[in-house]
Enzyme design. Structure first.
Site, PDB file in Angstrom:
ATOM      1  N   CYS A   7      -5.493  -5.903   4.886  1.00 28.87           N
ATOM      2  CA  CYS A   7      -6.163  -6.218   3.617  1.00 28.87           C
ATOM      3  C   CYS A   7      -5.352  -7.296   2.915  1.00 28.87           C
ATOM      4  CB  CYS A   7      -6.365  -4.964   2.770  1.00 28.87           C
ATOM      5  SG  CYS A   7      -4.850  -4.125   2.257  1.00 28.87           S
ATOM      6  N   ASN A  10      -1.863  -4.797   1.148  1.00 29.65           N
ATOM      7  CA  ASN A  10      -1.343  -3.693   1.978  1.00 29.65           C
ATOM      8  C   ASN A  10      -0.832  -2.526   1.129  1.00 29.65           C
ATOM      9  OD1 ASN A  10       1.269  -3.185   4.503  1.00 29.65           O
ATOM     10  ND2 ASN A  10      -0.780  -2.355   4.449  1.00 29.65           N
ATOM     11  N   CYS A  12      -3.535  -0.773  -0.889  1.00 27.37           N
ATOM     12  CA  CYS A  12      -4.725   0.056  -1.169  1.00 27.37           C
ATOM     13  C   CYS A  12      -5.546   0.289   0.104  1.00 27.37           C
ATOM     14  CB  CYS A  12      -5.606  -0.583  -2.242  1.00 27.37           C
ATOM     15  SG  CYS A  12      -4.838  -0.654  -3.878  1.00 27.37           S
ATOM     16  N   ARG A  13      -6.375  -0.690   0.485  1.00 30.37           N
ATOM     17  CA  ARG A  13      -7.362  -0.447   1.540  1.00 30.37           C
ATOM     18  C   ARG A  13      -6.763  -0.234   2.924  1.00 30.37           C
ATOM     19  NH1 ARG A  13     -10.522  -5.763   0.119  1.00 30.37           N
ATOM     20  NH2 ARG A  13      -8.354  -6.279  -0.364  1.00 30.37           N
ATOM     21  N   SER A  14      -5.862  -1.122   3.368  1.00 34.38           N
ATOM     22  CA  SER A  14      -5.387  -0.982   4.761  1.00 34.38           C
ATOM     23  C   SER A  14      -4.483   0.242   4.971  1.00 34.38           C
ATOM     24  CB  SER A  14      -4.754  -2.275   5.294  1.00 34.38           C
ATOM     25  OG  SER A  14      -3.626  -2.658   4.564  1.00 34.38           O
ATOM     26  N   ASP A 126     -12.306  -4.743  -2.753  1.00 29.87           N
ATOM     27  CA  ASP A 126     -10.950  -4.621  -3.316  1.00 29.87           C
ATOM     28  C   ASP A 126     -10.998  -3.702  -4.551  1.00 29.87           C
ATOM     29  OD1 ASP A 126      -8.511  -4.961  -4.497  1.00 29.87           O
ATOM     30  OD2 ASP A 126      -8.526  -7.154  -4.369  1.00 29.87           O
TER      31      ASP A 126
HETATM   32  P1  4NP Z   1      -5.385  -4.154  -1.182  1.00 27.27           P
HETATM   33  O1  4NP Z   1      -5.562  -4.248  -2.789  1.00 27.27           O
HETATM   34  O2  4NP Z   1      -5.585  -5.558  -0.658  1.00 27.27           O
HETATM   35  O3  4NP Z   1      -6.487  -3.236  -0.785  1.00 27.27           O
HETATM   36  O4  4NP Z   1      -3.990  -3.635  -0.940  1.00 27.27           O
HETATM   37  C1  4NP Z   1      -4.845  -5.134  -3.570  1.00 27.27           C
HETATM   38  C2  4NP Z   1      -3.554  -4.848  -3.914  1.00 27.27           C
HETATM   39  C3  4NP Z   1      -2.855  -5.704  -4.736  1.00 27.27           C
HETATM   40  C4  4NP Z   1      -3.454  -6.849  -5.204  1.00 27.27           C
HETATM   41  C5  4NP Z   1      -4.754  -7.140  -4.839  1.00 27.27           C
HETATM   42  C6  4NP Z   1      -5.448  -6.287  -4.029  1.00 27.27           C
HETATM   43  N1  4NP Z   1      -2.751  -7.710  -6.074  1.00 27.27           N
HETATM   44  O5  4NP Z   1      -3.358  -8.679  -6.566  1.00 27.27           O
HETATM   45  O6  4NP Z   1      -1.546  -7.515  -6.296  1.00 27.27           O
END
Ligand code: 4NP
Length: 158
Positions: A7, A10, A12-14, A126
């Protein structure tokens, strides 16, 4: 079989995808045959545990994400080390594909949602700036895709 979930951050989703996948392969006793990891296309959260909201939503459904730590995608190793590289959204997909150096690399990259059966979606949205419902939707989509992914892998194991 080696599967990498990708993702953006790294956190939340992955990691949630990996936590669900890990539990399913343990239930199926495939843990000696299937290796898994997760990473992000961005490195801002390197070394951090998953987001507390994601960890809580996963825990409610029986998945433990507490041992995961964020790392960035490494094009010099990850294309070689993994058979299947599953991206969460369109931006992850194009960012990873841009780093590919061969047709073989490109062929390993696939949208995670291409495995979903119940959810007719093209991305795992996201959840970072979303509310509780956003995190629940992520869990729903990831459980759907991971269940089908296990079936896909079982058909291909020797
Ligand atoms: P992820 O979510 O890609 O599912 O881990 C996010 C985590 C952090 C951020 C964006 C999306 N960020 O902008 O810091």
């Amino acid at each position: 079989m080696k599967v990498l979930f990708v993702c953006l951050g790294n956190i939340c989703r992955s990691p949630a995808a990996e936590g669900i996948f890990r539990k399913l392969i343990q239930n199926e006793e495939l843990h000696t045959k299937v290796f898994h990891d997760s990473c992000g296309t961005g490195g801002w959260h390197e070394g951090e545990p998953p987001d507390g909201r994601m960890t809580a939503h996963a825990r409610e459904r029986g998945y433990d994400l507490s041992d995961f730590r964020a790392r960035p995608f490494d094009p010099s190793k990850d294309f070689e080390n993994f058979d299947l590289i599953l991206t969460m959204d369109g931006s992850n997909f194009s960012n990873v594909k841009r780093m590919a150096k061969s047709e073989d690399d490109l062929n390993k990259v696939r949208p995670f949602t291409s495995f979903c059966k119940i959810h007719d979606v093209t991305e795992v949205p996201d959840p970072y700036y979303k509310d509780e419902l956003g995190f629940e939707l992520v869990m729903d989509i990831l459980e759907d895709g991971c269940e089908q992914l296990i079936l896909h892998i079982k058909e291909r194991l020797p």
